[in-house]
Design a protein around this motif. Structure first.
Motif, PDB file in Angstrom:
ATOM      1  N   ASN A 160      34.214  36.045  40.781  1.00 29.19           N
ATOM      2  CA  ASN A 160      35.134  35.079  41.424  1.00 29.19           C
ATOM      3  C   ASN A 160      35.683  34.803  42.053  1.00 29.19           C
ATOM      4  O   ASN A 160      36.654  33.963  42.497  1.00 29.19           O
ATOM      5  CB  ASN A 160      36.253  36.509  40.365  1.00 29.19           C
ATOM      6  N   GLY A 161      34.766  35.668  43.108  1.00 25.78           N
ATOM      7  CA  GLY A 161      35.687  34.749  44.767  1.00 25.78           C
ATOM      8  C   GLY A 161      36.642  35.070  44.957  1.00 25.78           C
ATOM      9  O   GLY A 161      37.474  34.191  46.217  1.00 25.78           O
ATOM     10  N   SER A 162      37.352  36.158  44.854  1.00 29.18           N
ATOM     11  CA  SER A 162      38.768  35.656  45.179  1.00 29.18           C
ATOM     12  C   SER A 162      38.948  36.874  46.656  1.00 29.18           C
ATOM     13  O   SER A 162      40.202  37.062  46.864  1.00 29.18           O
ATOM     14  CB  SER A 162      39.400  36.976  43.902  1.00 29.18           C
ATOM     15  N   GLY A 163      38.231  36.688  46.790  1.00 29.06           N
ATOM     16  CA  GLY A 163      37.882  37.272  48.492  1.00 29.06           C
ATOM     17  C   GLY A 163      37.454  38.964  48.762  1.00 29.06           C
ATOM     18  O   GLY A 163      36.547  39.346  48.098  1.00 29.06           O
ATOM     19  N   SER A 164      38.105  39.767  48.547  1.00 27.73           N
ATOM     20  CA  SER A 164      38.136  42.068  49.079  1.00 27.73           C
ATOM     21  C   SER A 164      38.169  41.825  48.338  1.00 27.73           C
ATOM     22  O   SER A 164      37.835  41.032  47.014  1.00 27.73           O
ATOM     23  CB  SER A 164      38.476  41.819  50.335  1.00 27.73           C
ATOM     24  N   TYR A 165      36.815  42.367  47.576  1.00 31.10           N
ATOM     25  CA  TYR A 165      36.751  43.383  46.521  1.00 31.10           C
ATOM     26  C   TYR A 165      36.398  45.311  46.845  1.00 31.10           C
ATOM     27  O   TYR A 165      36.528  45.705  47.953  1.00 31.10           O
ATOM     28  CB  TYR A 165      35.784  43.586  45.913  1.00 31.10           C
ATOM     29  N   SER A 166      36.850  45.948  46.012  1.00 33.94           N
ATOM     30  CA  SER A 166      36.152  47.507  46.208  1.00 33.94           C
ATOM     31  C   SER A 166      34.961  47.951  46.179  1.00 33.94           C
ATOM     32  O   SER A 166      34.461  47.491  45.399  1.00 33.94           O
ATOM     33  CB  SER A 166      36.711  48.814  45.230  1.00 33.94           C
ATOM     34  N   GLY A 167      34.954  47.841  47.405  1.00 36.41           N
ATOM     35  CA  GLY A 167      32.739  48.674  47.348  1.00 36.41           C
ATOM     36  C   GLY A 167      32.203  49.539  46.644  1.00 36.41           C
ATOM     37  O   GLY A 167      31.208  49.288  45.428  1.00 36.41           O
ATOM     38  N   LYS A 168      32.856  50.728  45.931  1.00 31.57           N
ATOM     39  CA  LYS A 168      32.953  51.671  45.140  1.00 31.57           C
ATOM     40  C   LYS A 168      32.567  50.597  43.815  1.00 31.57           C
ATOM     41  O   LYS A 168      32.235  51.181  43.470  1.00 31.57           O
ATOM     42  CB  LYS A 168      33.943  53.390  45.559  1.00 31.57           C
ATOM     43  N   GLN A 169      34.057  50.785  43.427  1.00 29.34           N
ATOM     44  CA  GLN A 169      34.160  50.181  41.914  1.00 29.34           C
ATOM     45  C   GLN A 169      32.745  49.033  42.103  1.00 29.34           C
ATOM     46  O   GLN A 169      32.277  48.894  40.715  1.00 29.34           O
ATOM     47  CB  GLN A 169      35.288  49.453  41.947  1.00 29.34           C
ATOM     48  N   ALA A 170      32.504  48.218  42.426  1.00 31.67           N
ATOM     49  CA  ALA A 170      31.372  47.257  42.943  1.00 31.67           C
ATOM     50  C   ALA A 170      29.837  48.117  42.141  1.00 31.67           C
ATOM     51  O   ALA A 170      29.121  47.904  41.476  1.00 31.67           O
ATOM     52  CB  ALA A 170      31.497  46.169  43.928  1.00 31.67           C
ATOM     53  N   ASP A 171      30.522  49.628  43.362  1.00 33.00           N
ATOM     54  CA  ASP A 171      28.473  50.402  42.832  1.00 33.00           C
ATOM     55  C   ASP A 171      29.066  51.209  41.627  1.00 33.00           C
ATOM     56  O   ASP A 171      27.660  50.648  41.357  1.00 33.00           O
ATOM     57  CB  ASP A 171      28.428  51.500  44.390  1.00 33.00           C
ATOM     58  N   ALA A 172      29.925  51.441  41.097  1.00 36.54           N
ATOM     59  CA  ALA A 172      30.196  51.973  39.482  1.00 36.54           C
ATOM     60  C   ALA A 172      29.437  51.018  38.957  1.00 36.54           C
ATOM     61  O   ALA A 172      28.869  51.182  37.763  1.00 36.54           O
ATOM     62  CB  ALA A 172      31.193  52.280  39.466  1.00 36.54           C
TER      63      ALA A 172
END
Length: 347
Positions: free
Chosen positions: A230-242
């Motif tokens: 989505n290109g919104s900038g930052s994101y949660s690394g742990k949630q992306a790993d999930a």
């Protein structure tokens, strides 16, 4: 070759040796070439080095020697060599890094206590321009195993996936985000292919505090999460790993990726929508776990620690032990994402 012991930059984790400057690494130029001779010791992932060296080698091919180790490139694992310790006869793997970056690459290992499902560093040899990091050999990766099996029965998938999540949870609890998380990152430690380990932490991201916000967009497109696209900038690394864990589990159980297309723009569009199908034959608990990981809203996904106590594991595993013990330990708007060869293998 004279080898000198020096102080390790990662205290207490492994040995390190330096090759004397008067015997430069350039004596072994084959290490930096394409692996045209990789078939000499077998080209399958983690193919072990045999004690006897090939008898027929041309002037441009053959093993190279670094310290007490003999190295041969693996054709299907760039930057990785089969290694034989000539002093002990032990078969290992060797990863080669530029000397100026190797401490950064291996720093994550110093952040972790030992875990049975995460590879350890056994030795390091430093040359003038390269660092040679040695680890235990393996017996192939999960991507190849799942592809050859088509799909895994739930009891086997549960035993293997539990080990995957245990490694990821251990990293998360120690402040490490894996980022480029995928089946190929996990390798078997035994010939029977029952035990897994995370093969390396070189691509991990070390958190500076409790905040796990990330901006990096490198990774395998089949495993990338919707919020990264989505290109919104930052994101949660742990949630992306999930999310990536959900992709891994789906692929293990179904035999293909939940989102797949040869066209990157179409693939990313499917991932953004977050709509996928669950085939007939999966148990209710398997469906529950998949839906708990592959949620479009990252805040709704289960954490790795929560996954470890999901009832699906209790239903399919009889020798896990106490799960709590493990818990305690434009369309293509992200051009930086590396298009890797995993793309078409489960389509």
């Amino acid at each position: 070759m004279n080898v000198q012991w020096i102080q390790t930059p990662v205290p207490g984790r492994h040995n390190q040796k330096r090759i004397d400057p008067d015997e430069p690494v350039s004596k072994c130029p084959r290490l930096s070439e394409s692996a045209v001779d990789a078939g000499l010791l077998g080209s399958s992932p983690g193919a072990p080095v045999t004690g006897a060296l090939p008898s027929v080698l041309s002037a441009q091919q053959g093993p190279a020697r670094i310290g007490q180790y003999v190295l041969v490139p693996l054709s299907d694992r760039p930057g990785v060599q089969s290694a034989l310790d000539m002093d002990t006869g032990e078969e290992l793997l060797c990863k080669v890094f530029d000397i100026g970056r190797y401490q950064e690459k291996i720093r994550a290992y110093s952040m972790l206590s030992r875990h049975k499902n995460i590879a350890q560093i056994k030795d390091i040899v430093l040359g003038e321009s390269k660092a040679y990091v040695f680890q235990e050999k393996d017996f192939g990766d999960m991507h190849t195993f799942v592809k050859s099996s088509n799909r895994l029965p739930e009891d086997l998938a549960a035993k293997l996936f539990y080990q995957v999540v245990s490694a990821v949870n251990h990293c998360h609890q120690s402040g490490i985000i894996l980022g480029d998380l995928k089946l190929r990152k996990f390798v078997f430690t035994d010939e029977k292919r029952t035990n897994l380990k995370l093969e390396g932490l070189e691509d991990g991201h070390i958190l500076s505090g409790d905040d796990d916000l990330m901006f990096d967009t490198h990774g395998c497109p089949a495993y990338v999460s919707p919020e990264i696209l989505n290109g919104s900038g930052s994101y949660s690394g742990k949630q992306a790993d999930a999310w990536s864990l959900g992709i891994m589990l789906y692929t293990m159980l179904v035999g293909r990726y939940p989102f797949h297309d040869l066209d990157p723009a179409t693939l990313f569009s499917k991932i953004r929508r977050g709509t996928y199908s669950l085939p007939e034959g999966l148990t209710l608990r398997a469906r529950c776990l998949l839906r708990s990981l592959l949620r479009k809203d990252p805040c709704e996904r289960m954490s790795a620690a929560e996954v470890l106590i999901h009832p699906w594991f209790h239903e399919n595993m009889y020798d896990t032990g106490n799960p709590q013990q493990e818990v305690n330990f434009g369309e293509q708007t992200v051009p930086q994402i590396n298009m890797e060869q995993d793309e078409d293998l489960f389509s």
